[in-house]
Design a protein around this motif. Structure first.
Motif, PDB file in Angstrom:
ATOM      1  N   VAL A  89     107.767  33.651  43.790  1.00 51.36           N
ATOM      2  CA  VAL A  89     108.103  32.716  44.870  1.00 51.36           C
ATOM      3  C   VAL A  89     108.580  31.388  44.302  1.00 51.36           C
ATOM      4  N   ARG A  90     107.908  30.946  43.243  1.00 54.12           N
ATOM      5  CA  ARG A  90     108.134  29.601  42.716  1.00 54.12           C
ATOM      6  C   ARG A  90     109.355  29.506  41.796  1.00 54.12           C
ATOM      7  N   GLU A  91     109.483  30.460  40.876  1.00 54.49           N
ATOM      8  CA  GLU A  91     110.563  30.415  39.896  1.00 54.49           C
ATOM      9  C   GLU A  91     111.080  31.823  39.638  1.00 54.49           C
ATOM     10  N   ARG A  92     111.991  32.246  40.505  1.00 56.00           N
ATOM     11  CA  ARG A  92     112.473  33.623  40.430  1.00 56.00           C
ATOM     12  C   ARG A  92     113.152  33.912  39.093  1.00 56.00           C
ATOM     13  N   TRP A  93     113.849  32.948  38.541  1.00 51.04           N
ATOM     14  CA  TRP A  93     114.581  33.189  37.295  1.00 51.04           C
ATOM     15  C   TRP A  93     113.624  33.555  36.170  1.00 51.04           C
ATOM     16  N   LYS A  94     112.382  33.081  36.253  1.00 48.58           N
ATOM     17  CA  LYS A  94     111.370  33.478  35.268  1.00 48.58           C
ATOM     18  C   LYS A  94     110.772  34.846  35.618  1.00 48.58           C
ATOM     19  N   PHE A 132     127.340  39.681  37.809  1.00 49.56           N
ATOM     20  CA  PHE A 132     126.070  40.340  38.103  1.00 49.56           C
ATOM     21  C   PHE A 132     125.219  40.493  36.845  1.00 49.56           C
ATOM     22  N   THR A 133     125.846  40.812  35.729  1.00 47.77           N
ATOM     23  CA  THR A 133     125.104  41.042  34.483  1.00 47.77           C
ATOM     24  C   THR A 133     124.292  39.823  34.078  1.00 47.77           C
ATOM     25  N   GLU A 134     124.858  38.625  34.270  1.00 46.26           N
ATOM     26  CA  GLU A 134     124.178  37.392  33.863  1.00 46.26           C
ATOM     27  C   GLU A 134     123.263  36.829  34.938  1.00 46.26           C
ATOM     28  N   SER A 135     123.305  37.389  36.135  1.00 44.16           N
ATOM     29  CA  SER A 135     122.533  36.832  37.250  1.00 44.16           C
ATOM     30  C   SER A 135     121.076  37.254  37.196  1.00 44.16           C
ATOM     31  N   ASP A 136     120.249  36.573  38.004  1.00 40.86           N
ATOM     32  CA  ASP A 136     118.856  36.977  38.140  1.00 40.86           C
ATOM     33  C   ASP A 136     118.762  38.401  38.686  1.00 40.86           C
ATOM     34  N   ASN A 137     119.646  38.734  39.650  1.00 38.71           N
ATOM     35  CA  ASN A 137     119.669  40.086  40.196  1.00 38.71           C
ATOM     36  C   ASN A 137     119.938  41.106  39.104  1.00 38.71           C
ATOM     37  N   GLY A 138     120.921  40.793  38.270  1.00 37.77           N
ATOM     38  CA  GLY A 138     121.292  41.700  37.190  1.00 37.77           C
ATOM     39  C   GLY A 138     120.182  41.872  36.172  1.00 37.77           C
ATOM     40  N   HIS A 139     119.448  40.778  35.890  1.00 38.27           N
ATOM     41  CA  HIS A 139     118.360  40.869  34.934  1.00 38.27           C
ATOM     42  C   HIS A 139     117.278  41.823  35.435  1.00 38.27           C
ATOM     43  N   ALA A 140     116.934  41.712  36.715  1.00 40.47           N
ATOM     44  CA  ALA A 140     115.935  42.604  37.279  1.00 40.47           C
ATOM     45  C   ALA A 140     116.422  44.046  37.235  1.00 40.47           C
ATOM     46  N   TYR A 141     117.666  44.250  37.613  1.00 45.60           N
ATOM     47  CA  TYR A 141     118.230  45.600  37.706  1.00 45.60           C
ATOM     48  C   TYR A 141     118.337  46.252  36.330  1.00 45.60           C
ATOM     49  N   TYR A 142     118.922  45.546  35.381  1.00 45.54           N
ATOM     50  CA  TYR A 142     119.166  46.154  34.074  1.00 45.54           C
ATOM     51  C   TYR A 142     117.896  46.306  33.257  1.00 45.54           C
ATOM     52  N   THR A 143     116.954  45.386  33.407  1.00 42.98           N
ATOM     53  CA  THR A 143     115.696  45.556  32.693  1.00 42.98           C
ATOM     54  C   THR A 143     114.974  46.801  33.199  1.00 42.98           C
ATOM     55  N   ALA A 144     114.884  46.949  34.519  1.00 40.62           N
ATOM     56  CA  ALA A 144     114.207  48.120  35.085  1.00 40.62           C
ATOM     57  C   ALA A 144     114.905  49.417  34.686  1.00 40.62           C
ATOM     58  N   SER A 145     116.241  49.400  34.636  1.00 41.49           N
ATOM     59  CA  SER A 145     116.970  50.625  34.322  1.00 41.49           C
ATOM     60  C   SER A 145     116.959  50.958  32.838  1.00 41.49           C
ATOM     61  N   GLY A 190     117.417  44.501  23.052  1.00 42.12           N
ATOM     62  CA  GLY A 190     118.323  45.645  23.031  1.00 42.12           C
ATOM     63  C   GLY A 190     119.678  45.219  23.539  1.00 42.12           C
ATOM     64  N   GLU A 191     120.206  46.008  24.495  1.00 46.76           N
ATOM     65  CA  GLU A 191     121.485  45.621  25.105  1.00 46.76           C
ATOM     66  C   GLU A 191     121.306  44.351  25.939  1.00 46.76           C
ATOM     67  N   TYR A 192     120.090  44.017  26.246  1.00 42.86           N
ATOM     68  CA  TYR A 192     119.760  42.813  26.994  1.00 42.86           C
ATOM     69  C   TYR A 192     118.605  42.129  26.267  1.00 42.86           C
ATOM     70  N   SER A 193     118.401  40.865  26.553  1.00 40.49           N
ATOM     71  CA  SER A 193     117.313  40.131  25.913  1.00 40.49           C
ATOM     72  C   SER A 193     115.975  40.612  26.447  1.00 40.49           C
ATOM     73  N   GLY A 194     115.004  40.766  25.552  1.00 40.73           N
ATOM     74  CA  GLY A 194     113.680  41.196  25.968  1.00 40.73           C
ATOM     75  C   GLY A 194     113.004  40.157  26.851  1.00 40.73           C
ATOM     76  N   THR A 195     111.956  40.580  27.548  1.00 39.86           N
ATOM     77  CA  THR A 195     111.253  39.694  28.473  1.00 39.86           C
ATOM     78  C   THR A 195     110.385  38.688  27.734  1.00 39.86           C
ATOM     79  N   GLN A 196     109.936  37.683  28.481  1.00 39.32           N
ATOM     80  CA  GLN A 196     109.012  36.666  28.003  1.00 39.32           C
ATOM     81  C   GLN A 196     107.630  36.921  28.616  1.00 39.32           C
ATOM     82  N   ASP A 197     106.674  36.081  28.255  1.00 36.96           N
ATOM     83  CA  ASP A 197     105.358  36.092  28.900  1.00 36.96           C
ATOM     84  C   ASP A 197     105.163  34.746  29.588  1.00 36.96           C
ATOM     85  N   TYR A 198     105.878  34.543  30.685  1.00 38.54           N
ATOM     86  CA  TYR A 198     105.761  33.285  31.409  1.00 38.54           C
ATOM     87  C   TYR A 198     104.431  33.191  32.144  1.00 38.54           C
ATOM     88  N   GLU A 199     103.983  34.305  32.746  1.00 37.96           N
ATOM     89  CA  GLU A 199     102.720  34.314  33.471  1.00 37.96           C
ATOM     90  C   GLU A 199     102.014  35.649  33.277  1.00 37.96           C
TER      91      GLU A 199
END
Length: 415
Positions: free
Chosen positions: A371-376, A268-281, A351-360
């Motif tokens: 819709v197009r690229e959830r991983w981004k 879960f930590t490495e998944s797209d789901n985990g990225h959304a969850y841990y970044t928000a938290s 931090g404990e996770y990689s910071g976000t990018q500016d994809y869009e």
């Protein structure tokens, strides 16, 4: 019926010439086939100079016969004080491992017409950039560099007129990749420390900390909402399972959740789901700060355009430079606000996770990204800014329960 293309193939060059003349005589425009082509070359002209061996020269040339629009913040030409606005280069060590970006993240916000430049056929733009302060080169060595130029940006329809938006020249090319070059970094490299200048006035600091308080409240509420979307329900096998009850706001900014990996499950930590969850938290925790993780506010953004709201020094805990535009933004509402700007900047910090990018950037493009690229989308700063600050009154639909399960009532606090 035989197609016109097959019939044309039967004609001789002479008869085709006559056909072209006939078409012209009928007043019909003969077809033209414009080509859109961009050549991106990078070189390292100062390898023998130990002080400049990490300087990269970039040249972008329009080799086609059609105009091309360049978003300046995707190029080295939008530098301020000789620094990049974000990690536009991909830098790897001798083993192929990408280096961590430790430079600036400039919050360009919604895209304006002045953020673009037109490159006409045959025209070139070039510039130099020193990569030494931008990436973590450690003790130095030999590194490979390449540059990927996105070409799909367009002005935000919310900040330009309908006429300007319609008249904007959109590229048919999606992206262009440069050649690969080699740089030498003589290390160890001394890291850039937090700027000591650009102090804020008391009035500015009061405005910043009021926005920080609101940003914390919004981020905490949004994180709590996401936590409540994961529920433990009893299945037909008599066992309790974790299921995800998506909220329309979540799917709008982060796309469709992958139900194959749930919270507390392996991977879960490495998944797209985990990225959304841990970044928000983690965002609200970072905004709240700790003994050694306090916001370091700086005021003034010399060298940056008036459309810039803020920029952060991503390798600090947590230095943010607030530009004049920031103090003109509202303290409530969205998509543009002072609390939203703070949320955006805090998602960039490593931090404990990689910071976000500016994809869009911008509402429409960020929605499309989900819709197009959830991983981004789950790694995109504006996606989290909009998710956390979104005040849209959604239809409180609950996903259909898994067969044999009993759906639990869900209350969603609107941040």
């Amino acid at each position: 019926m035989e197609s016109i293309f097959k019939r044309l193939l039967k004609h001789t060059p002479q008869s085709l010439a006559c056909l072209a003349v006939s078409v012209a005589g009928l007043g019909l425009a003969s077809p033209t086939f414009a080509t859109q082509a961009i050549n991106v070359q990078i070189s390292t002209p100062h390898l023998s100079d130990t002080a400049r061996s990490a300087v990269v020269h970039v040249e972008i040339t329009n080799t086609g016969d059609e105009d091309v629009s360049l978003f300046l913040w995707d190029t080295p030409f939008a530098q301020a004080a000789g620094r990049l606005p974000k990690p536009i280069f991909e830098v790897s060590d001798s083993s192929g491992t990408p280096l961590r970006y430790v430079g600036r993240w400039v919050n360009v916000g919604r895209l304006h017409l002045e953020d673009f430049v037109t490159l006409h056929p045959g025209e070139s733009k070039s510039g130099d950039v020193d990569l030494t302060p931008e990436y973590d080169f450690g003790n130095g060595g030999v590194f490979t560099v390449r540059y990927l130029l996105p070409l799909t940006r367009e002005p935000d329809p919310g900040v330009v007129t309908s006429e300007q938006y319609s008249a904007f020249h959109r590229n048919r090319l999606k992206e262009v990749e440069s050649n690969e070059a080699v740089i030498v970094v003589h290390g160890p490299v001394r890291r850039v420390e937090v700027s000591l200048d650009d102090e804020c006035t008391k009035e500015q600091r009061d405005t910043i900390y009021a926005a920080k308080s609101l940003a914390f409240q919004k981020a905490y509420a949004a994180s709590s909402d996401m936590y409540r979307m994961y529920e433990r329900v009893k299945g037909s096998d008599g066992q309790y399972h974790t299921v995800f009850r998506p909220h329309p706001r979540y799917e709008r900014w982060f796309g469709v959740h992958d139900d194959s990996i749930m919270r507390d499950e392996e991977g879960f930590t490495e998944s797209d789901n985990g990225h959304a969850y841990y970044t928000a938290s983690r965002v609200w925790e970072h905004i709240l700060g700790g003994p050694s993780q306090k916001l370091i506010p700086k005021c003034g953004c010399p060298g940056y355009p008036a459309t810039t709201a803020a920029w952060s020094e991503v390798d600090t805990k947590y230095a943010v430079h607030f530009c004049d535009l920031f103090f003109k933004l509202p303290d409530v509402g969205w998509p543009d606000s002072r609390p939203g700007t703070i949320v955006h900047e805090f998602t960039h910090f490593n931090g404990e996770y990689s910071g976000t990018q500016d994809y869009e950037y911008g509402l429409k493009k960020v929605e499309d990204l989900a819709v197009r690229e959830r991983w981004k989308a789950v790694r995109n700063a504006s996606s989290f800014e909009y998710y956390i600050m979104d005040t849209t009154p959604y239809d409180e639909r609950v996903a259909d329960p898994v067969e044999g399960e009993h759906p639990l009532p869900r209350t969603t606090a609107s941040p």
